[in-house]
Design an enzyme around this catalytic site. Structure first.
Site, mmCIF file in Angstrom:
data_model
loop_
_atom_site.group_PDB
_atom_site.id
_atom_site.type_symbol
_atom_site.label_atom_id
_atom_site.label_comp_id
_atom_site.label_asym_id
_atom_site.label_seq_id
_atom_site.Cartn_x
_atom_site.Cartn_y
_atom_site.Cartn_z
ATOM 1 N N LYS A 11 0.833 -1.339 0.070
ATOM 2 C CA LYS A 11 0.292 -0.212 0.123
ATOM 3 C C LYS A 11 0.853 1.397 -0.243
ATOM 4 C CE LYS A 11 -3.731 -2.093 2.152
ATOM 5 N NZ LYS A 11 -4.803 -2.092 2.989
ATOM 6 N N PHE A 59 -15.403 3.449 7.374
ATOM 7 C CA PHE A 59 -14.239 3.912 7.529
ATOM 8 C C PHE A 59 -13.949 3.529 5.561
ATOM 9 C CE2 PHE A 59 -14.009 -0.421 8.024
ATOM 10 C CZ PHE A 59 -13.539 -1.248 7.071
ATOM 11 N N ARG A 87 -1.184 -14.840 4.363
ATOM 12 C CA ARG A 87 -2.381 -13.677 5.808
ATOM 13 C C ARG A 87 -1.435 -13.384 7.599
ATOM 14 N NH1 ARG A 87 -7.669 -11.444 4.843
ATOM 15 N NH2 ARG A 87 -7.671 -12.003 6.341
ATOM 16 N N THR A 93 -5.106 -7.817 10.117
ATOM 17 C CA THR A 93 -5.637 -6.359 9.834
ATOM 18 C C THR A 93 -5.260 -5.072 10.790
ATOM 19 O OG1 THR A 93 -7.395 -7.210 8.760
ATOM 20 C CG2 THR A 93 -7.059 -4.866 9.099
ATOM 21 N N ARG A 104 2.658 -5.919 9.415
ATOM 22 C CA ARG A 104 1.842 -5.549 9.738
ATOM 23 C C ARG A 104 2.838 -5.666 11.500
ATOM 24 N NH1 ARG A 104 -3.327 -7.848 7.747
ATOM 25 N NH2 ARG A 104 -3.569 -6.157 5.947
ATOM 26 N N ASN A 114 -1.745 -0.094 6.674
ATOM 27 C CA ASN A 114 -1.372 -1.409 7.388
ATOM 28 C C ASN A 114 -0.531 -1.973 6.318
ATOM 29 O OD1 ASN A 114 -4.225 -2.401 5.938
ATOM 30 N ND2 ASN A 114 -5.107 -3.108 7.764
ATOM 31 N N HIS A 117 -2.079 -5.516 1.837
ATOM 32 C CA HIS A 117 -2.975 -5.907 1.671
ATOM 33 C C HIS A 117 -3.235 -7.524 1.156
ATOM 34 C CE1 HIS A 117 -7.326 -6.776 0.171
ATOM 35 N NE2 HIS A 117 -6.503 -7.448 -0.935
ATOM 36 N N GLU A 128 -10.012 -10.378 -7.178
ATOM 37 C CA GLU A 128 -8.983 -10.097 -7.059
ATOM 38 C C GLU A 128 -7.754 -9.588 -7.903
ATOM 39 O OE1 GLU A 128 -9.406 -9.352 -2.142
ATOM 40 O OE2 GLU A 128 -7.664 -9.014 -3.185
HETATM 41 P P1 CMP Z 1 -7.352 -4.530 3.974
HETATM 42 O O1 CMP Z 1 -6.966 -5.608 4.130
HETATM 43 O O2 CMP Z 1 -7.021 -4.140 2.222
HETATM 44 O O3 CMP Z 1 -8.847 -4.610 4.067
HETATM 45 C C1 CMP Z 1 -9.945 -3.786 3.936
HETATM 46 C C2 CMP Z 1 -8.835 -1.988 4.696
HETATM 47 O O4 CMP Z 1 -10.011 -1.654 5.044
HETATM 48 C C3 CMP Z 1 -7.881 -2.910 5.487
HETATM 49 O O5 CMP Z 1 -6.868 -3.686 5.099
HETATM 50 C C4 CMP Z 1 -7.388 -1.575 6.082
HETATM 51 O O6 CMP Z 1 -6.389 -0.897 5.437
HETATM 52 C C5 CMP Z 1 -9.387 -0.829 6.413
HETATM 53 N N1 CMP Z 1 -9.925 -0.973 7.117
HETATM 54 C C6 CMP Z 1 -10.422 -1.806 8.295
HETATM 55 N N2 CMP Z 1 -11.029 -2.086 9.011
HETATM 56 C C7 CMP Z 1 -10.581 -0.648 9.096
HETATM 57 C C8 CMP Z 1 -11.217 -0.328 10.365
HETATM 58 N N3 CMP Z 1 -12.095 -0.959 11.454
HETATM 59 N N4 CMP Z 1 -11.334 1.357 10.637
HETATM 60 C C9 CMP Z 1 -10.469 1.481 9.156
HETATM 61 N N5 CMP Z 1 -9.859 1.206 8.424
HETATM 62 C C10 CMP Z 1 -9.916 -0.281 8.183
#
Ligand code: CMP
Length: 151
Positions: A11, A59, A87, A93, A104, A114, A117, A128
């Site tokens: 990212k 979000f 993962r 996450t 992470r 984070n 992805h 995807e």
């Molecule tokens: P990703 O695995 O790319 O999938 C969805 C993304 O949304 C996640 O990583 C984070 O970057 C973002 N995300 C998920 N949960 C939250 C949250 N509670 N608040 C803000 N961003 C979030």
């Protein structure tokens, strides 16, 4: 164990922090092969479509803003159990919940920023991967290729 493909995104924060090499080393030394790679900057429509499943979440707008804020590296990873393995390498996450030694835990600032992805299941991985790559842009690892650790 089945050979799988999964989509990875380094990212904007991961690219900005110069982490491409560190992250790709973790993938390769864990037995994953990078079989397609593309650096790009997502526009708002692309980010909105990619994260469509989250569009009702509070979000979502911030996520689209963040994901379009700079270049990303989109990649296809291939290997045994690639979806779950990626993962594990990424960690949870929310970096506060991520296991020590994961990407992470080591590098992420927040649940939003984070660093990486990764697809979360076989059907999302297919969607995807196809979102970013044509089949002719993907190069499966030759059978005789060795793991980084074996060299
Ligand atoms: P990703 O695995 O790319 O999938 C969805 C993304 O949304 C996640 O990583 C984070 O970057 C973002 N995300 C998920 N949960 C939250 C949250 N509670 N608040 C803000 N961003 C979030």
């Amino acid at each position: 164990m089945a050979v799988e493909r999964t989509l990875s995104i380094i990212k904007p924060d991961g690219v900005a922090k110069n982490l491409i090499g560190d992250i790709n080393r973790r993938f390769e030394s864990s037995g994953l092969s990078i079989i397609a790679t593309r650096m790009m900057q997502l526009d708002a429509r692309e980010a909105e479509r990619f994260y469509e499943v989250h569009k009702e979440r509070p979000f979502y707008r911030d996520l689209v803003r963040y994901m379009t804020s700079g270049p990303v590296l989109v990649q296809v990873l291939e290997g045994d159990d690639a979806i779950a393995l990626n993962r594990d390498i990424m960690g949870a996450t929310n970096p506060a919940d991520a296991a020590p030694g994961t990407i992470r835990a080591d590098h992420a600032e927040s649940i939003e920023q984070n660093v990486v992805h990764g697809s979360d299941a076989a059907d999302t991985a297919r969607r995807e991967v196809a979102f970013f790559f044509d089949e002719k842009q993907i190069f499966s690892r030759p059978a005789q290729a060795t793991r980084h650790d074996d060299r």
